[in-house]
Write a protein that holds these residues in place. Structure first.
Motif, PDB file in Angstrom:
ATOM      1  N   GLY A   1      14.451  -4.402  13.743  1.00  0.00           N
ATOM      2  CA  GLY A   1      15.037  -3.073  13.577  1.00  0.00           C
ATOM      3  C   GLY A   1      14.009  -2.007  13.270  1.00  0.00           C
ATOM      4  N   LEU A   2      12.760  -2.241  13.629  1.00  0.00           N
ATOM      5  CA  LEU A   2      11.695  -1.272  13.385  1.00  0.00           C
ATOM      6  C   LEU A   2      11.498  -0.398  14.611  1.00  0.00           C
ATOM      7  CD1 LEU A   2       9.104  -3.627  11.650  1.00  0.00           C
ATOM      8  CD2 LEU A   2      10.536  -1.894  10.550  1.00  0.00           C
TER       9      LEU A   2
ATOM     10  N   ARG B   1      12.919   9.411  11.336  1.00  0.00           N
ATOM     11  CA  ARG B   1      13.665   9.158  10.110  1.00  0.00           C
ATOM     12  C   ARG B   1      13.460   7.739   9.591  1.00  0.00           C
ATOM     13  NH1 ARG B   1      19.540  12.155  11.114  1.00  0.00           N
ATOM     14  NH2 ARG B   1      18.694  14.263  11.472  1.00  0.00           N
ATOM     15  N   SER B   2      12.651   6.941  10.279  1.00  0.00           N
ATOM     16  CA  SER B   2      12.412   5.565   9.842  1.00  0.00           C
ATOM     17  C   SER B   2      11.588   5.538   8.564  1.00  0.00           C
ATOM     18  CB  SER B   2      11.677   4.790  10.940  1.00  0.00           C
ATOM     19  OG  SER B   2      12.424   4.779  12.139  1.00  0.00           O
TER      20      SER B   2
ATOM     21  N   LEU C   1       0.810  -1.227   0.000  1.00  0.00           N
ATOM     22  CA  LEU C   1       0.000   0.000   0.000  1.00  0.00           C
ATOM     23  C   LEU C   1       0.839   1.270   0.000  1.00  0.00           C
ATOM     24  CD1 LEU C   1      -2.673  -1.034   2.664  1.00  0.00           C
ATOM     25  CD2 LEU C   1      -3.100  -0.681   0.218  1.00  0.00           C
ATOM     26  N   GLY C   2       2.138   1.126   0.261  1.00  0.00           N
ATOM     27  CA  GLY C   2       2.974   2.316   0.391  1.00  0.00           C
ATOM     28  C   GLY C   2       2.781   3.018   1.716  1.00  0.00           C
ATOM     29  N   ALA C   3       2.381   2.283   2.730  1.00  0.00           N
ATOM     30  CA  ALA C   3       2.162   2.877   4.047  1.00  0.00           C
ATOM     31  C   ALA C   3       3.493   3.198   4.710  1.00  0.00           C
ATOM     32  CB  ALA C   3       1.357   1.926   4.927  1.00  0.00           C
ATOM     33  N   ARG C   4       3.500   4.210   5.527  1.00  0.00           N
ATOM     34  CA  ARG C   4       4.698   4.598   6.261  1.00  0.00           C
ATOM     35  C   ARG C   4       4.472   4.538   7.772  1.00  0.00           C
ATOM     36  NH1 ARG C   4       6.590   3.349   2.334  1.00  0.00           N
ATOM     37  NH2 ARG C   4       7.798   4.536   0.798  1.00  0.00           N
ATOM     38  N   THR C   5       3.318   4.025   8.175  1.00  0.00           N
ATOM     39  CA  THR C   5       3.004   3.908   9.604  1.00  0.00           C
ATOM     40  C   THR C   5       2.351   2.560   9.872  1.00  0.00           C
ATOM     41  OG1 THR C   5       2.630   6.295   9.772  1.00  0.00           O
ATOM     42  CG2 THR C   5       1.768   4.937  11.563  1.00  0.00           C
TER      43      THR C   5
END
Length: 537
Positions: free
Chosen positions: A150-151, A156-157, A124-128
């Motif tokens: 490593g999440l 900056r993640s 989905l291209g989610a960033r959260t």
């Protein structure tokens, strides 16, 4: 008396394990062990992932059973249309006393859940990514799993991932409650029904689904729809995670292929050979009787066809020696306690329904039965969330499934069976009370205010019942049915408004010095006979 279930009860499997693969090797699959057991997972495109979910007929495993492929496509379309990044939310809030299957997965196989969630986030291209939990054990396990990958939630993640811990309350498991808490609000429904797929976390399109649902997606993505379909039924392939408790020798979480006879699952847990009834789907589910148990198989369609419900995957038999109405009353009282206190159908209707069930048990006769039916009917489809609907369904199913016992209580002197408390509740009979949770909050505790009706002035206008239904109901004559009552702390402001707006100036508020509640912060305290007209302005 049945004790509360532990976070991680005994786990069994029928046939070849899928979600529970590796459980025989270690207590918790960390990332290296997870990869050793399940192997790597290749990313998939959004439409490819939706087609996979559609081919395996994947539906939400949290109770509602909404098709996952429709939810995935809806989020993708909304995100593209609005030009915003969507959010992925894993709902691991499992706050029903009879359910532990998601808690087991989070504690023992957290990376399988993250596999499915991360597949969706990348597609989905989610960033959260947010994982909602309510227990200390699930919080620890999932935070450890994020760290192992490593999440983090750093600015900056590339993908900001975190765990959202909410109080253990029935209503916190609702999608709207979880989204509201992620946005910084209380973990209770907002009072309006909004589609998370269109307007979820931070107003962005949000893919929110149950923990087991994401784990099932991860299994299917690894082995493909053909192999996935080799297990279970043709129209409902794969396995199901169930929590079996109640009148059983060994409460357990069990992974079974769809199509397994329900009686076989009960036999594995040590249920009575001929149970009096089985509650299916949990405390928002439905009862089926002993004869129906022999017809039922583990599948959503089969249980629906025989009058049961797969729901949240809880299966609870009771024995022939137990009073089913008495057992159901304990659950009804707990469901009433779990109200968020925001809408009348819930915080007024559910206690009234529990009292109605109690009236039946206490010899209230046919009038009590009719009253219960009416209350259950009135609360449905009128609440801010699904809690009133699920609770009403449970009560209606109870009086439908146990007609002989109902007749014994309504028309005779009762069924003669004991209430053994075999349906698990939280310690003390209820979950921690208070909104938003964790102990009795100041806003929900008792106040020291009492409201009185002066019958020499009351003219039966009925405005008090409209403003303060928590306290006042009108009788057949149109007048209030009580002369004095304690004011719930959350309703203090409404009580003051009722006093001020009474056309006949017939209401007054006084401090009850005998009450153990805290002094009011909002209400003027009047001694009896003073200032009545001033309050009515």
């Amino acid at each position: 008396m049945n004790e509360a279930l532990p976070d991680v009860p005994e786990v069994r499997v029928v046939g070849l394990p899928q979600l529970t693969s590796g459980f025989d090797l270690v207590d918790r699959l960390d990332l290296p062990m997870h990869l050793k057991v399940h192997g790597p997972l290749e990313p998939m495109g959004g439409e490819q992932l939706a087609q996979l979910a559609e081919r395996i007929n994947l539906k939400g495993r949290g109770g509602a059973g909404f098709p996952f492929h429709k939810k995935l496509r809806s989020v993708a379309e909304a995100a593209i249309k609005r030009g915003v990044r969507p959010v992925v939310v894993v709902n691991g809030s499992e706050d029903e006393p009879a359910c532990r299957k998601d808690t087991v997965l989070i504690n023992r196989a957290p990376h399988l859940i993250l596999d499915g969630a991360l597949l969706c986030a990348e597609a989905l291209g989610a960033r959260t990514l947010v994982v909602g939990v309510t227990r200390e054990s699930t919080q620890r396990s999932m935070e450890a799993a994020l760290a192992e990958r490593g999440l983090s939630n750093g600015r900056r993640s590339a993908l900001r991932a975190r765990v959202q811990r909410n109080p253990v309350r029935m209503v916190t498991g609702a999608a709207a409650s979880l989204i509201r808490s992620i946005d910084g609000g209380p973990a209770v429904p907002p009072g309006r029904k909004v589609s998370a797929s269109q307007n979820g976390v931070g107003g962005a399109p949000t893919l929110l689904s149950n923990a087991e649902t994401f784990a099932q997606l991860a299994i299917a993505a690894r082995i493909g729809p053909e192999r996935y379909g080799n297990t279970g039924l043709y129209d409902e392939p794969g396995t199901v995670m169930l929590t079996v408790s109640g009148a059983v020798a060994r409460p357990m979480v069990i992974e079974v292929p769809t199509g397994v006879p329900l009686r076989y699952v009960l036999q594995l847990a040590g249920a009575p050979p001929v149970p009096q009834g089985v509650l299916t789907g949990g405390y928002h589910g439905k009862w089926i009787d002993a004869a129906t148990v022999n017809e039922a198989i583990v599948s959503r369609n089969s249980l629906d066809a025989v009058g049961g419900s797969l729901g949240a995957g809880a299966i609870l038999p009771i024995s022939q020696d137990t009073c089913p109405l008495g057992e159901s009353l304990r659950v009804a009282q707990w469901l009433a306690e779990e109200s968020a206190g925001q809408c009348g159908p819930c915080y007024l209707g559910l206690p009234a329904a529990a009292r109605g069930m109690e009236d039946i048990l206490n010899g209230g006769g046919p009038a009590a039965l009719e009253a219960l039916k009416q209350v259950a009917k009135n609360v449905k489809r009128r609440g801010a969330c699904s809690h009133p609907d699920g609770s009403a369904m449970f009560l209606e199913s109870t009086i439908k499934a146990f007609t002989d016992d109902l007749a014994a209580h309504v028309l005779g002197n009762g069924c003669g069976r004991r209430v053994e408390g075999v349906l698990p509740l939280f310690e003390g009979g209820r979950a921690p009370t208070g909104i938003p949770g964790g102990g009795e909050s100041e806003e929900n505790g008792p106040s020291r205010q009492k409201i009185y009706v002066d019958w020499t002035l009351c003219r039966g206008h009925g405005l008090c019942a409209d403003i303060l239904p928590e306290v006042f109901q009108l009788g057949a004559d149109g007048f209030p049915t009580v002369a004095q009552a304690q004011v719930p702390r959350y309703a203090e402001a409404k009580a003051l408004r009722a006093v001020r707006r009474c056309p006949a100036l017939a209401l007054r508020i006084e401090e009850d010095t005998r009450s153990g509640g805290a002094p009011s912060r909002n209400l003027p305290v009047l001694s009896q006979g003073r200032g009545r007209r001033a309050l009515g302005r």
